[in-house]
Design a protein around this motif. Structure first.
Motif, short mmCIF file in Angstrom:
data_model
loop_
_atom_site.label_atom_id
_atom_site.label_comp_id
_atom_site.label_asym_id
_atom_site.label_seq_id
_atom_site.Cartn_x
_atom_site.Cartn_y
_atom_site.Cartn_z
N ASP A 197 0.83 -1.21 0.00
CA ASP A 197 0.00 0.00 0.00
C ASP A 197 0.86 1.26 0.00
N PRO A 240 -2.03 5.47 -5.66
CA PRO A 240 -3.42 5.23 -6.06
C PRO A 240 -3.68 5.64 -7.51
N GLY A 279 -7.15 5.58 -8.39
CA GLY A 279 -8.58 5.83 -8.34
C GLY A 279 -9.39 4.56 -8.40
N GLU A 280 -8.75 3.43 -8.64
CA GLU A 280 -9.46 2.15 -8.75
C GLU A 280 -9.00 1.14 -7.69
N ARG A 281 -7.71 1.08 -7.43
CA ARG A 281 -7.19 0.13 -6.44
C ARG A 281 -7.66 0.51 -5.05
N LYS A 282 -8.07 -0.48 -4.27
CA LYS A 282 -8.49 -0.24 -2.89
C LYS A 282 -7.35 -0.57 -1.94
N TYR A 283 -7.36 0.10 -0.79
CA TYR A 283 -6.27 -0.03 0.16
C TYR A 283 -6.78 -0.64 1.47
N GLU A 305 -10.25 -2.18 1.37
CA GLU A 305 -11.60 -1.66 1.58
C GLU A 305 -11.69 -0.15 1.47
N GLU A 321 -11.24 3.27 -0.46
CA GLU A 321 -11.09 3.84 -1.80
C GLU A 321 -10.32 5.15 -1.71
N PRO A 327 -8.68 8.33 -4.06
CA PRO A 327 -8.65 8.92 -5.41
C PRO A 327 -7.24 9.01 -5.97
#
Length: 304
Positions: A124, A129, A131-135, A145, A147, A149
């Protein structure tokens, strides 16, 4: 002697209990920089630091606590069961295959359990980021989980000997940040912490993903850019551009320091990041484009 011993222990216990509220208050008020009496990590203001705190307070704390209890119990049991009085004739064997297998395999299992979420937290930190990958955030056992930007601001931090250069890459603006000596700090920024206050803070907007590019002077040495409340720490290597990111959800002043032994003034190159509202940042940049950092910071609210 026994009564005196217990009286002293009682006094020490009372003093310790009296310090608990003070320690708790110090911990609660420790946002942005360390304070006397602090006993925990600095409060988190970013998704990265959320995951670090969850990792530390969860699996790491439980693991080390269980290991300490187990080792203590084992030592007590051995001291009682195998002392010379209870065990005058020691055993003649020197090996136990089962014990040797257990004390080899069990640490490996523990390290694997720790490593899995650890690699996720590290990933992480080093994955900017899009804008699509969740952290991971506060749930390090999820597949992500939070989001975040994509970056709206890119800043290049260059470690010098011994201070920091900052560049707002897209805006073409730059500033130099040097630690204030005690006389200057008391005269201009007395409320800011000693050895952490700087003449020019790095100003960034709140609730904004900031891409941070970190390097060092090509003729200099290795430094490390670290801000504990943001959960970021990355090497500044001459000739190499490393990258990390942060998204601060609170306004305020947040401090860090160079975390690499870089020379005689290593302890005197702090990092001060001022997080402001997006409206304040827009006004700051507009004033800074005129070439006057002092005029730009004059657009911001006074720091208490």
């Amino acid at each position: 002697m026994t009564g005196q011993f217990f009286r002293k222990m009682g006094a020490l216990s009372a003093a310790a209990m009296a310090l608990v509220p003070a320690l708790a208050t110090a911990q609660e008020n420790a946002t942005g920089h360390p304070v006397p009496g602090q006993y925990h990590l600095q409060p988190s203001v970013t998704p990265i630091m959320d995951s670090i705190v969850a990792f530390h307070d969860g699996i790491l704390m439980w693991t080390i606590s269980l290991i300490v209890v187990f080792v203590l119990a084992l030592l007590v049991w051995i001291a009682i069961r195998y002392n010379a009085k209870r065990n005058p004739v020691p055993a003649a064997f020197t090996h136990n295959t089962l014990v040797e297998v257990v004390w080899t395999v069990l640490p490996i299992v523990i390290l694997i359990v720790i490593a899995i979420p650890s690699f996720g937290v590290l990933s992480d930190q080093l994955t900017t980021p899009d804008g699509e990958r969740k952290y991971l955030g506060s749930n390090i056992f999820s597949f992500g989980e939070v989001e975040v930007p994509a970056p709206e601001l890119t800043i290049k931090a260059t470690g010098q000997q011994w201070y920091w250069d900052y560049e707002y890459v897209d805006q073409g603006l730059g500033l130099i940040s040097i630690m204030l000596n005690e006389d200057d700090r008391n005269a201009s920024k007395p409320s800011q912490p000693r050895l952490l206050a700087v003449d020019n803070e790095l100003v960034v907007p709140v609730d904004t993903t900031v891409r941070l590019q970190v390097t060092a002077d090509p003729l200099g040495v290795i430094h490390a850019f670290a801000v504990p409340s943001f959960g970021i720490k990355i090497d500044a290597v001459p000739g190499r551009l490393n990258e990390t990111w942060f998204n601060a959800r609170e306004t305020g002043l947040f401090y860090g320091q160079c975390s690499e032994l870089c020379g005689k003034d290593h302890a005197f190159m702090p990092i001060a990041v001022r997080v402001v509202t997006k409206e304040e940042f827009a006004a700051y940049v507009a004033a800074f484009e005129g070439g006057d950092y002092a005029a730009a910071t004059a657009t911001l609210a006074a720091v208490q």
